[in-house]
Motif scaffolding. Structure first.
Motif, PDB file in Angstrom:
ATOM      1  N   GLN A   1      -8.998  -4.391  -5.325  1.00  0.00           N
ATOM      2  CA  GLN A   1      -7.721  -4.603  -6.020  1.00  0.00           C
ATOM      3  C   GLN A   1      -6.748  -3.470  -5.731  1.00  0.00           C
ATOM      4  O   GLN A   1      -5.556  -3.705  -5.482  1.00  0.00           O
ATOM      5  CB  GLN A   1      -7.964  -4.724  -7.531  1.00  0.00           C
ATOM      6  CG  GLN A   1      -8.690  -5.989  -7.948  1.00  0.00           C
ATOM      7  CD  GLN A   1      -9.005  -6.026  -9.432  1.00  0.00           C
ATOM      8  OE1 GLN A   1      -8.568  -5.171 -10.207  1.00  0.00           O
ATOM      9  NE2 GLN A   1      -9.783  -7.012  -9.843  1.00  0.00           N
ATOM     10  N   VAL A   2      -7.255  -2.236  -5.734  1.00  0.00           N
ATOM     11  CA  VAL A   2      -6.409  -1.081  -5.438  1.00  0.00           C
ATOM     12  C   VAL A   2      -5.894  -1.144  -4.006  1.00  0.00           C
ATOM     13  O   VAL A   2      -4.715  -0.893  -3.737  1.00  0.00           O
ATOM     14  CB  VAL A   2      -7.186   0.230  -5.681  1.00  0.00           C
ATOM     15  CG1 VAL A   2      -6.440   1.434  -5.096  1.00  0.00           C
ATOM     16  CG2 VAL A   2      -7.418   0.429  -7.169  1.00  0.00           C
ATOM     17  N   ALA A   3      -6.769  -1.482  -3.065  1.00  0.00           N
ATOM     18  CA  ALA A   3      -6.369  -1.566  -1.664  1.00  0.00           C
ATOM     19  C   ALA A   3      -5.294  -2.628  -1.461  1.00  0.00           C
ATOM     20  O   ALA A   3      -4.313  -2.414  -0.731  1.00  0.00           O
ATOM     21  CB  ALA A   3      -7.584  -1.857  -0.784  1.00  0.00           C
ATOM     22  N   ALA A   4      -5.473  -3.789  -2.080  1.00  0.00           N
ATOM     23  CA  ALA A   4      -4.480  -4.857  -1.954  1.00  0.00           C
ATOM     24  C   ALA A   4      -3.127  -4.403  -2.487  1.00  0.00           C
ATOM     25  O   ALA A   4      -2.088  -4.599  -1.842  1.00  0.00           O
ATOM     26  CB  ALA A   4      -4.958  -6.107  -2.689  1.00  0.00           C
ATOM     27  N   LYS A   5      -3.127  -3.766  -3.634  1.00  0.00           N
ATOM     28  CA  LYS A   5      -1.872  -3.295  -4.230  1.00  0.00           C
ATOM     29  C   LYS A   5      -1.254  -2.179  -3.398  1.00  0.00           C
ATOM     30  O   LYS A   5      -0.037  -2.169  -3.146  1.00  0.00           O
ATOM     31  CB  LYS A   5      -2.134  -2.807  -5.650  1.00  0.00           C
ATOM     32  CG  LYS A   5      -0.881  -2.317  -6.368  1.00  0.00           C
ATOM     33  CD  LYS A   5      -1.197  -1.886  -7.786  1.00  0.00           C
ATOM     34  CE  LYS A   5       0.065  -1.380  -8.492  1.00  0.00           C
ATOM     35  NZ  LYS A   5      -0.243  -0.945  -9.885  1.00  0.00           N
ATOM     36  N   ARG A   6      -2.074  -1.234  -2.936  1.00  0.00           N
ATOM     37  CA  ARG A   6      -1.573  -0.068  -2.213  1.00  0.00           C
ATOM     38  C   ARG A   6      -0.981  -0.462  -0.867  1.00  0.00           C
ATOM     39  O   ARG A   6       0.017   0.125  -0.424  1.00  0.00           O
ATOM     40  CB  ARG A   6      -2.702   0.951  -2.033  1.00  0.00           C
ATOM     41  CG  ARG A   6      -2.257   2.317  -1.536  1.00  0.00           C
ATOM     42  CD  ARG A   6      -3.417   3.304  -1.555  1.00  0.00           C
ATOM     43  NE  ARG A   6      -3.879   3.589  -2.910  1.00  0.00           N
ATOM     44  CZ  ARG A   6      -4.944   4.340  -3.196  1.00  0.00           C
ATOM     45  NH1 ARG A   6      -5.659   4.871  -2.209  1.00  0.00           N
ATOM     46  NH2 ARG A   6      -5.296   4.551  -4.444  1.00  0.00           N
ATOM     47  N   PHE A   7      -1.588  -1.464  -0.206  1.00  0.00           N
ATOM     48  CA  PHE A   7      -1.124  -1.855   1.120  1.00  0.00           C
ATOM     49  C   PHE A   7      -0.350  -3.170   1.113  1.00  0.00           C
ATOM     50  O   PHE A   7      -0.162  -3.796   2.148  1.00  0.00           O
ATOM     51  CB  PHE A   7      -2.313  -1.916   2.082  1.00  0.00           C
ATOM     52  CG  PHE A   7      -3.026  -0.595   2.227  1.00  0.00           C
ATOM     53  CD1 PHE A   7      -2.350   0.521   2.680  1.00  0.00           C
ATOM     54  CD2 PHE A   7      -4.365  -0.464   1.879  1.00  0.00           C
ATOM     55  CE1 PHE A   7      -2.987   1.742   2.804  1.00  0.00           C
ATOM     56  CE2 PHE A   7      -5.020   0.757   1.999  1.00  0.00           C
ATOM     57  CZ  PHE A   7      -4.318   1.871   2.459  1.00  0.00           C
ATOM     58  N   LEU A   8       0.068  -3.598  -0.077  1.00  0.00           N
ATOM     59  CA  LEU A   8       0.994  -4.720  -0.253  1.00  0.00           C
ATOM     60  C   LEU A   8       0.447  -6.033   0.308  1.00  0.00           C
ATOM     61  O   LEU A   8       1.147  -6.781   0.997  1.00  0.00           O
ATOM     62  CB  LEU A   8       2.353  -4.399   0.381  1.00  0.00           C
ATOM     63  CG  LEU A   8       3.028  -3.095  -0.100  1.00  0.00           C
ATOM     64  CD1 LEU A   8       4.371  -2.916   0.578  1.00  0.00           C
ATOM     65  CD2 LEU A   8       3.171  -3.084  -1.606  1.00  0.00           C
ATOM     66  N   ALA A   9      -0.818  -6.298  -0.009  1.00  0.00           N
ATOM     67  CA  ALA A   9      -1.452  -7.553   0.380  1.00  0.00           C
ATOM     68  C   ALA A   9      -1.746  -8.382  -0.861  1.00  0.00           C
ATOM     69  O   ALA A   9      -1.815  -7.860  -1.976  1.00  0.00           O
ATOM     70  CB  ALA A   9      -2.746  -7.275   1.147  1.00  0.00           C
TER      71      ALA A   9
END
Length: 346
Positions: free
Chosen positions: A73-81
């Motif tokens: 979830q953090v990765a998706a939010k951080r990299f705008l996915a």
């Protein structure tokens, strides 16, 4: 000099000591210097204390650590996915993606695509990326086939070049394109520290999936896939994802809580690149914002070695070719390291 540089027994950093001799080191892929960032190391140790050394159970186990879903979830939010998937390595992330999505259409590989993206043997290509773009547009638009899978790196880190995918706008709207992009060398560095995902045309007939190793700029032994919720859900149902053990939870704990550390390290890297690039001659090739600097000089590595400086140097494309000589900057370099290097290049 008879030093063995293939059996180094200490962590890589801006400086390494071999047989009592100190060398400045300008190679590798730790662009943000995370392996030697004490704040990040402290987070990793905190993660070890919280979750242990590793987790050998698959993601299909009925008992799960919640941190894996949290990190996605953090990765998706951080990299705008829309969504994200995390595996134990970049290679695994790439393989499960290409094998899971290749059946969606006719596959076309871009030149010099990383081996992690190969379905089997090396794809044949003799053209440049620019030539490949023209060929791809013509091939797809003149074909009766509707579904296509394009596979490429986001950039060429050896001969620094960030690829331009605006050519996708020229593909007919009735063609369905699945684009798989390896952003291992760019994620966290290019696009203001984001991923290549934000740099592609937003079109209803184009589905973009980004895969990346997190072991380079991000400093975590894991692989990442960014894409739509639909695609990520499909990939999470593949045997390759279900059956594989995940990455160490401690690294993902550090990734989740290290956003400010990444930002500070990137600003330091930008400062280093600015200092270095301002003092280079026109003989050097580089892409503004990416910390690799190439020169067509087959002897510069030996000159720098005699002056206790190690750079990235290896023959390419074959073992009998002249070496590719590149200087790689990192956030772990101090300005005095770069000043020393500049003085030698002068």
């Amino acid at each position: 000099m008879n030093n063995d540089f293939r059996s180094i027994n200490q962590p890589f950093s801006n400086e390494i000591v071999i047989n009592g001799e100190s060398y400045l080191y300008f190679g590798g892929t730790a662009y943000l210097g995370i392996p030697q960032n004490q704040d990040f190391i402290n987070l990793y140790i905190e993660g070890i204390k919280k979750f242990g050394l590793n987790n050998g159970t698959s993601r299909s186990n009925n008992i799960q650590l919640g941190i894996y879903a949290d990190a996605e979830q953090v990765a998706a939010k951080r990299f705008l996915a829309e969504d994200a998937l995390i595996t134990s390595s970049g290679y695994l992330a790439a393989q499960l993606t290409v094998k899971g999505l290749a059946p969606f259409g006719e596959v076309i590989y871009a030149p010099a695509t990383h081996p992690a993206l190969w379905l089997s043997e090396e794809p044949f290509s003799t053209t440049s990326f620019t030539g490949w773009k023209r060929e791809t547009i013509e091939t797809i638009n003149t074909s009766g086939l509707k579904n296509w899978v394009l596979i490429s790196n986001s950039m060429n880190n050896l001969f620094p070049e960030i690829y331009d995918f605006s050519f996708l706008n020229e593909i007919d709207h009735d063609k369905k394109i699945t684009l798989i992009i390896d952003d291992s060398h760019g994620i966290g560095i290019n696009n203001n520290g984001l991923s290549a995902l934000i740099s592609f045309p937003q079109k209803s007939n184009i589905e973009v999936v980004v895969v990346a190793s997190m072991a380079k700029a991000l400093g975590v032994d894991a692989g990442l896939v960014l894409g739509s919720k639909k695609i990520i859900s499909q990939l999470k149902n593949t045997n390759m994802f279900v059956g594989a053990s995940p990455s160490a939870a401690a690294g993902l704990f550090a990734f989740i809580h290290g956003e400010q550390i990444y930002g500070n390290a990137r600003r330091k890297l930008l400062s280093n690149m600015e200092m270095f690039s301002e003092n280079l001659s026109s003989d050097w090739k580089f892409v503004p914002g990416f910390p690799a600097f190439l020169i067509n000089d087959p002897k510069i590595d030996q000159y720098l070695l005699r002056n206790r400086v190690l750079i990235s140097s290896f023959p390419y494309p074959t073992k009998n070719s002249d070496p590719i000589n590149r200087i790689i900057l990192s956030s772990w370099h101090q300005h005095e390291d770069i000043a020393r290097l500049i003085s030698l290049l002068d």
